[in-house]
Design an enzyme around this catalytic site. Structure first.
Site, PDB file in Angstrom:
ATOM      1  N   TRP A 115     -28.653  83.021  -8.744  1.00  0.00           N
ATOM      2  CA  TRP A 115     -29.330  82.908 -10.046  1.00  0.00           C
ATOM      3  C   TRP A 115     -29.459  84.275 -10.711  1.00  0.00           C
ATOM      4  O   TRP A 115     -29.726  84.378 -11.896  1.00  0.00           O
ATOM      5  CB  TRP A 115     -30.710  82.239  -9.887  1.00  0.00           C
ATOM      6  CG  TRP A 115     -31.769  83.073  -9.190  1.00  0.00           C
ATOM      7  CD1 TRP A 115     -31.613  83.839  -8.078  1.00  0.00           C
ATOM      8  CD2 TRP A 115     -33.146  83.213  -9.579  1.00  0.00           C
ATOM      9  NE1 TRP A 115     -32.801  84.433  -7.723  1.00  0.00           N
ATOM     10  CE2 TRP A 115     -33.759  84.070  -8.627  1.00  0.00           C
ATOM     11  CE3 TRP A 115     -33.925  82.702 -10.611  1.00  0.00           C
ATOM     12  CZ2 TRP A 115     -35.120  84.413  -8.699  1.00  0.00           C
ATOM     13  CZ3 TRP A 115     -35.271  83.046 -10.678  1.00  0.00           C
ATOM     14  CH2 TRP A 115     -35.853  83.895  -9.734  1.00  0.00           C
ATOM     15  N   ASP A 116     -29.256  85.342  -9.918  1.00  0.00           N
ATOM     16  CA  ASP A 116     -29.330  86.702 -10.440  1.00  0.00           C
ATOM     17  C   ASP A 116     -28.531  86.827 -11.745  1.00  0.00           C
ATOM     18  O   ASP A 116     -28.943  87.490 -12.692  1.00  0.00           O
ATOM     19  CB  ASP A 116     -28.737  87.713  -9.434  1.00  0.00           C
ATOM     20  CG  ASP A 116     -29.354  87.627  -8.039  1.00  0.00           C
ATOM     21  OD1 ASP A 116     -29.817  86.542  -7.668  1.00  0.00           O
ATOM     22  OD2 ASP A 116     -29.350  88.644  -7.323  1.00  0.00           O
TER      23      ASP A 116
ATOM     24  N   GLU B 119     -39.299  83.305  -1.496  1.00  0.00           N
ATOM     25  CA  GLU B 119     -38.687  82.680  -0.311  1.00  0.00           C
ATOM     26  C   GLU B 119     -39.519  82.861   0.961  1.00  0.00           C
ATOM     27  O   GLU B 119     -39.106  82.418   2.031  1.00  0.00           O
ATOM     28  CB  GLU B 119     -37.277  83.259  -0.105  1.00  0.00           C
ATOM     29  CG  GLU B 119     -36.327  82.869  -1.228  1.00  0.00           C
ATOM     30  CD  GLU B 119     -34.977  83.578  -1.156  1.00  0.00           C
ATOM     31  OE1 GLU B 119     -34.896  84.628  -0.490  1.00  0.00           O
ATOM     32  OE2 GLU B 119     -34.027  83.072  -1.785  1.00  0.00           O
TER      33      GLU B 119
ATOM     34  N   LYS C 247     -42.917  86.995  -1.989  1.00  0.00           N
ATOM     35  CA  LYS C 247     -41.762  87.896  -1.888  1.00  0.00           C
ATOM     36  C   LYS C 247     -41.461  88.562  -3.226  1.00  0.00           C
ATOM     37  O   LYS C 247     -41.087  89.722  -3.296  1.00  0.00           O
ATOM     38  CB  LYS C 247     -40.552  87.097  -1.410  1.00  0.00           C
ATOM     39  CG  LYS C 247     -39.297  87.940  -1.219  1.00  0.00           C
ATOM     40  CD  LYS C 247     -38.141  87.109  -0.682  1.00  0.00           C
ATOM     41  CE  LYS C 247     -36.890  87.956  -0.481  1.00  0.00           C
ATOM     42  NZ  LYS C 247     -35.729  87.165  -0.104  1.00  0.00           N
ATOM     43  N   GLN C 248     -41.555  87.776  -4.300  1.00  0.00           N
ATOM     44  CA  GLN C 248     -41.142  88.288  -5.611  1.00  0.00           C
ATOM     45  C   GLN C 248     -41.815  87.476  -6.712  1.00  0.00           C
ATOM     46  O   GLN C 248     -42.452  86.466  -6.429  1.00  0.00           O
ATOM     47  CB  GLN C 248     -39.633  88.205  -5.740  1.00  0.00           C
ATOM     48  CG  GLN C 248     -39.070  86.796  -5.712  1.00  0.00           C
ATOM     49  CD  GLN C 248     -37.593  86.769  -5.315  1.00  0.00           C
ATOM     50  OE1 GLN C 248     -37.271  86.761  -4.144  1.00  0.00           O
ATOM     51  NE2 GLN C 248     -36.720  86.751  -6.307  1.00  0.00           N
TER      52      GLN C 248
HETATM   53  C1  BGC Z   1     -33.799  87.023  -3.390  1.00  0.00           C
HETATM   54  C2  BGC Z   1     -33.130  86.034  -4.308  1.00  0.00           C
HETATM   55  C3  BGC Z   1     -31.823  86.641  -4.806  1.00  0.00           C
HETATM   56  C4  BGC Z   1     -30.947  87.071  -3.654  1.00  0.00           C
HETATM   57  C5  BGC Z   1     -29.687  87.777  -4.116  1.00  0.00           C
HETATM   58  C6  BGC Z   1     -32.843  87.387  -2.271  1.00  0.00           C
HETATM   59  O1  BGC Z   1     -33.437  88.333  -1.443  1.00  0.00           O
HETATM   60  O2  BGC Z   1     -34.977  86.472  -2.869  1.00  0.00           O
HETATM   61  O3  BGC Z   1     -33.968  85.729  -5.399  1.00  0.00           O
HETATM   62  O4  BGC Z   1     -31.153  85.709  -5.589  1.00  0.00           O
HETATM   63  O5  BGC Z   1     -31.659  87.950  -2.823  1.00  0.00           O
HETATM   64  O6  BGC Z   1     -29.999  88.925  -4.837  1.00  0.00           O
END
Ligand code: BGC
Length: 690
Positions: free
Chosen positions: A314-315, A453, A550-551
């Site tokens: 999704w980035d 996550e 996490k984010q």
């Molecule tokens: C993040 C995801 C991201 C992926 C790739 C993961 O650590 O939690 O949101 O899409 O890394 O960058």
């Protein structure tokens, strides 16, 4: 390491520890080809790698496909009277490497003193053409500074670093040029890399080709005279012999970079360092996009490293598309066409999981089929299940969101009608089949993973529910536009009205998922300063039982739908979640920057701006060796434009609510709005759009 206005330089470099990180941050690319910036003569500490955006391979025993490492076109070895020039065993008087952002050129200056006291000056330029999808070039200039002697240069394509487990070397028989011809082992793809060099000095020299299993090289040998400069220009290309002159190709490449800087550049007055950080991000953004799209997209580490195996997340839509939508809409369209072209894979994913419509892959490749691994092996040997591929379903409504944002900014009806609508409808159908109506009369989405996550299989993740609701919303609007009235639309209307949101109307706070408030609160300050993520410190199991996220999750949708929330509501959620965020992903700090800037918390915003913009340059996450974090480059651009400049947009227009950091006097950039380029200037007194 030094970063100047339009370049980044690594001085006197040869650090065993940092070599691989440097290769990433100085990487080159054009969205179709990407190459790590390794030392041309190759040392064991190096990890040279080149990738082609859509060259995914899979062996019979592999769970998923991945981007294969192709042969390395940058190899150059220099011998003086048969002695190989070598950084590690000889005296290095000077060795600096830089990337000139303005022209997309890697520059190396190396002054070497060998065991016999012979000093050789070497300059190497490398580029991947921004003007020609298949083109690359290298220029070598050699000057014997204190001797006359025999020099031999071996320049060509090294197969030794390619993944032979997946590529078959067809052993070429080229004569006047170097050529590597490979085929994929388990599929039917061919790869040819050509190189044709010219010896500029035209002095008497010997020229011959060496072809072997390990590569194809052009060799030049000549008697080099003291103080004289000798140049070898090499044009390389994929799948076709390079026909043009080196100069013409190089000029076209430089002209294209100049044009793209003009379109993409942000100018910050008042702080030179911040300007440089933003230039670094813009350089990587431009190189990631130019020939990307349609059959391939931009992987999480761009084409600059092996982490995440070239998979697309999704980035791309959430962190990179805003930059392309607003500065180069044709690239944004091509990137969205990649999602359209992988719609059948997404349909298959939905069928595989027993759902309807299209379920975009959490980790996507050329097919659109889910490519996320189902297990991972931790360093201690523990095997853990990876659930994102099945449960991180927000990727589908994320794509629908971006299709709509693209349409809002461009008004590209052709795209919406012929391609976008189908993606929006199919993802809405998928969401409808995932959602359940429960006894409370509301619609719920259970057992998902949100952007955070650290908490898996949660019910009613606020981010997912908000994005799913928006998916229905834009699907209804699209149907209205196309004059489609049917039962499906009625059902979607009912869901949008009754989807559980997690909002407490009294406090204005969203609960990240059901039951989140009951988890243990952890004071993250007690763990500062720390260099590893919280889930490593606490362990996965324990982290999942805490409120550590996490984010950005709730804050992420407040950013995406910024115009809808009052500043007070955003601030309430920021104050709550910022304390609980462990920033375990490089995607996190930029969103915190934007939210903090938009709510006037400028010092916080600035701190997060730096944290994000230095992720690769400062190796903040300790894993830049695996490739640049391209989402954080997009995050840096968004931090300035959507955070500090405070850009918001909707179908009927765009507006600004700026909050400049103290030291910044003004910001300038351009955006394309409905096909017209607008120059924006913002300082403390004025906002000017012309
Ligand atoms: C993040 C995801 C991201 C992926 C790739 C993961 O650590 O939690 O949101 O899409 O890394 O960058």
């Amino acid at each position: 390491m030094g970063i100047s206005d339009l370049s980044i330089t690594i001085e006197k470099s040869f650090s065993h520890l940092r070599e691989r990180e440097i290769e990433s941050i100085l990487s080159l690319g054009n969205g179709y080809i990407g190459t790590r910036n390794s030392l041309e003569e190759f040392y064991p500490d190096c990890n040279p790698a080149s990738f082609i955006g859509n060259m995914y391979v899979q062996g019979p025993d592999d769970e998923f496909n991945f981007l294969v490492k192709i042969p390395d076109w940058t190899r150059i070895k220099i011998y003086v009277d048969d002695e190989l020039l070598n950084l590690r065993t000889q005296e290095v008087i000077e060795n600096s490497r830089s990337v000139n952002f303005a022209e997309g050129i890697a520059v190396r200056e190396w002054k070497n003193k060998d065991k016999h006291g012979r000093i050789t000056n070497i300059k190497i330029l490398k580029y991947i053409s921004l003007a020609n999808k298949n083109g690359m070039g290298k220029l070598l200039v050699i000057k014997p500074e204190n001797y006359t002697g025999n020099i031999r240069v071996t320049t060509g394509i090294d197969c030794g670093v390619a993944e032979f487990g997946y590529l078959l070397n067809m052993n070429s028989e080229s004569r006047n040029f170097a050529l590597v011809h490979m085929k994929t082992k388990y599929s039917d793809r061919e790869l040819k890399i050509f190189q044709k060099s010219t010896f500029e000095a035209k002095d008497v020299h010997i020229y011959y080709i060496e072809n072997s299993y390990n590569g194809s090289y052009e060799n030049f040998e000549w008697r080099a005279e003291l103080g004289k400069c000798y140049a070898i220009e090499s044009l390389c290309s994929l799948n076709g012999h390079p026909m043009d002159s080196f100069d013409k190709n190089f000029d076209q490449h430089k002209a294209k970079w100049a044009e793209r800087w003009q379109e993409s550049r942000i100018l910050i007055k008042g702080n030179v360092y911040d300007q440089r950080l933003v230039n670094f991000a813009t350089y990587h953004l431009v190189n990631s996009g130019e020939f990307s799209g349609n059959s391939c997209s931009i992987p999480a580490r761009n084409l600059s490293g092996e982490s995440y195996m070239g998979h697309v997340f999704w980035d791309t839509e959430m962190y990179l598309l805003p930059f392309f939508i607003l500065t180069k809409p044709e690239i944004a369209r091509a990137l969205l066409m990649y999602r359209y072209n992988t719609l059948n894979g997404a349909r298959q994913n939905a069928i595989n999981e027993g759902y309807k419509g299209a379920s975009y892959a959490w980790e996507s490749t050329d097919t659109g089929l889910e490519a996320a691994p189902s297990v991972a092996i931790l360093p201690n040997g523990e095997v853990i299940p990876i659930l994102s591929g099945k449960h991180e379903i927000h990727i589908s409504p994320d794509i629908a969101y971006t299709v709509w944002k693209y349409w809002e900014a461009t008004g590209d009806e052709d795209f919406l009608v012929n391609y976008g609508a189908e993606m929006i409808f199919e993802t809405a159908r998928y969401c409808e089949s995932y959602i359940t109506k429960e006894d409370d009369g509301l619609y719920h989405i259970n057992k998902v993973i949100g952007p955070d996550e650290y908490h898996e299989l949660v019910d009613d993740n606020a981010y997912t529910n908000y994005l799913v609701r928006n998916n229905f919303d834009v699907a209804i609007k699209t149907k209205e536009k196309l004059n489609i009235k049917d039962e499906e639309t009625e059902r979607w209307k009912e869901i949008t009205d009754k989807i559980y949101s997690g909002l407490n109307p009294k406090t204005g706070l969203y609960e990240q998922f059901k039951g989140y408030y009951n988890l243990e609160y952890i004071d993250l300050n007690e763990y500062e300063p720390r260099t590893v993520p919280m889930d490593v410190i606490l362990g996965r199991e324990k982290t999942s039982k805490t409120q550590v996220v996490k984010q950005a999750d709730v804050l992420m949708f407040m950013f995406l739908f910024g115009g809808r929330f009052s500043k007070e509501d955003v601030a309430i959620n920021y104050d709550f979640y910022e304390k609980r965020c462990g920033h375990g992903s490089s995607l996190s700090p930029s969103i915190h920057c934007i939210i903090a800037a938009r709510t006037g918390k400028i010092q916080d915003a600035y701190r997060y701006f730096l944290k994000n913009a230095q992720i690769d340059i400062g190796n903040e996450f300790g894993n830049a060796a695996g490739g640049v974090h391209i989402a954080s480059a997009g995050g840096a651009w968004m931090s300035v434009v959507m955070g500090f400049a405070g850009l918001y947009y909707a179908e009927d227009g765009f507006w600004f609510d700026p909050h400049l950091p103290e030291e910044w006097e003004s910001i300038e950039f351009s955006i394309v709005w409905k096909g017209e380029r607008k120059d924006i200037y913002i300082d403390r007194e004025s906002i000017i759009a012309t």
